[in-house]
Design a protein around this motif. Sequence first.
Motif, PDB file in Angstrom:
ATOM      1  N   SER A  32      36.700  38.528  40.896  1.00 33.70           N
ATOM      2  CA  SER A  32      35.891  39.195  41.904  1.00 33.70           C
ATOM      3  C   SER A  32      36.791  40.032  42.810  1.00 33.70           C
ATOM      4  O   SER A  32      38.014  40.065  42.656  1.00 33.70           O
ATOM      5  N   GLY A  33      36.196  40.700  43.751  1.00 29.71           N
ATOM      6  CA  GLY A  33      36.965  41.515  44.677  1.00 29.71           C
ATOM      7  C   GLY A  33      36.263  41.639  46.005  1.00 29.71           C
ATOM      8  O   GLY A  33      35.166  41.102  46.207  1.00 29.71           O
ATOM      9  N   GLU A  34      36.884  42.371  46.912  1.00 30.25           N
ATOM     10  CA  GLU A  34      36.345  42.529  48.256  1.00 30.25           C
ATOM     11  C   GLU A  34      36.845  43.841  48.840  1.00 30.25           C
ATOM     12  O   GLU A  34      38.006  44.220  48.653  1.00 30.25           O
TER      13      GLU A  34
ATOM     14  N   ALA B  85      40.713  44.298  47.885  1.00 29.90           N
ATOM     15  CA  ALA B  85      41.406  43.055  47.557  1.00 29.90           C
ATOM     16  C   ALA B  85      40.827  42.532  46.250  1.00 29.90           C
ATOM     17  O   ALA B  85      39.610  42.335  46.139  1.00 29.90           O
TER      18      ALA B  85
ATOM     19  N   HIS C 110      40.729  39.457  43.546  1.00 25.10           N
ATOM     20  CA  HIS C 110      40.997  38.028  43.509  1.00 25.10           C
ATOM     21  C   HIS C 110      41.297  37.563  42.085  1.00 25.10           C
ATOM     22  O   HIS C 110      40.878  38.192  41.101  1.00 25.10           O
ATOM     23  N   SER C 111      41.996  36.457  41.990  1.00 22.47           N
ATOM     24  CA  SER C 111      42.409  35.934  40.685  1.00 22.47           C
ATOM     25  C   SER C 111      41.225  35.573  39.802  1.00 22.47           C
ATOM     26  O   SER C 111      41.306  35.630  38.587  1.00 22.47           O
TER      27      SER C 111
END
Length: 210
Positions: A67-69, A61, A63-64
């Motif tokens: 960052s991410g996940e 995922a 993110h705007s």
Amino acid sequence: MFVDAMSEEWILSEAQVRALLDWIGEHAADHRSVHLLLLLTVAEGPLRPSEACSLRVRDLALHSGGSGELAARHQGKARAVPLHPRLAARLREWISEAGLQENDLLFPGRRGGRLSAATYQRLWRQAQEAVLPHDELLSWRLGEPVDILWESRLVQLLKLGVDVVTVAELAGVHPAWLALRYPYCFLHEATETDGDCSARAASFPESTAR
């Protein structure tokens, strides 16, 4: 719960991890990006190599805010693993360049199947031979499997003063496992004081190789 304690002498320093990843980025002849990105993800995660190899594009995922996940899984249990913006950006670029689709493996092999462990393990052994000390004191560390990246990241986080429950959740282990595995991280002298711990814990020894 029986857990073998890992001696602190086995743990790689941030500088050593960076040097190893740089060497791999410079010397991996084929699929350079996928091997390097896999090991970068293991080093930051913290993720076991087997977990990273099982990731699919849909597990990432972005993110705007940059960052991410990752949605990682171990022994049937899922957990969220946050990504530093630098690695999130590199993964975004990799997905676009490789033309990967949602259900594709994030780190695929040549024909889209699972990446061969033998390939990245061979690169890892070559990097160890090239980068790590060969003296009598530390030469026994040569040949340590890729999992040491995961172990070294856990120790780094604990020594930075990150809460043991948080580290356990990131790694997909029980807090007691961490205490038994790395007892030296729970000595008062081994942990840093507050201040910049959170900021430093968010970083990792990212390779400069592209």
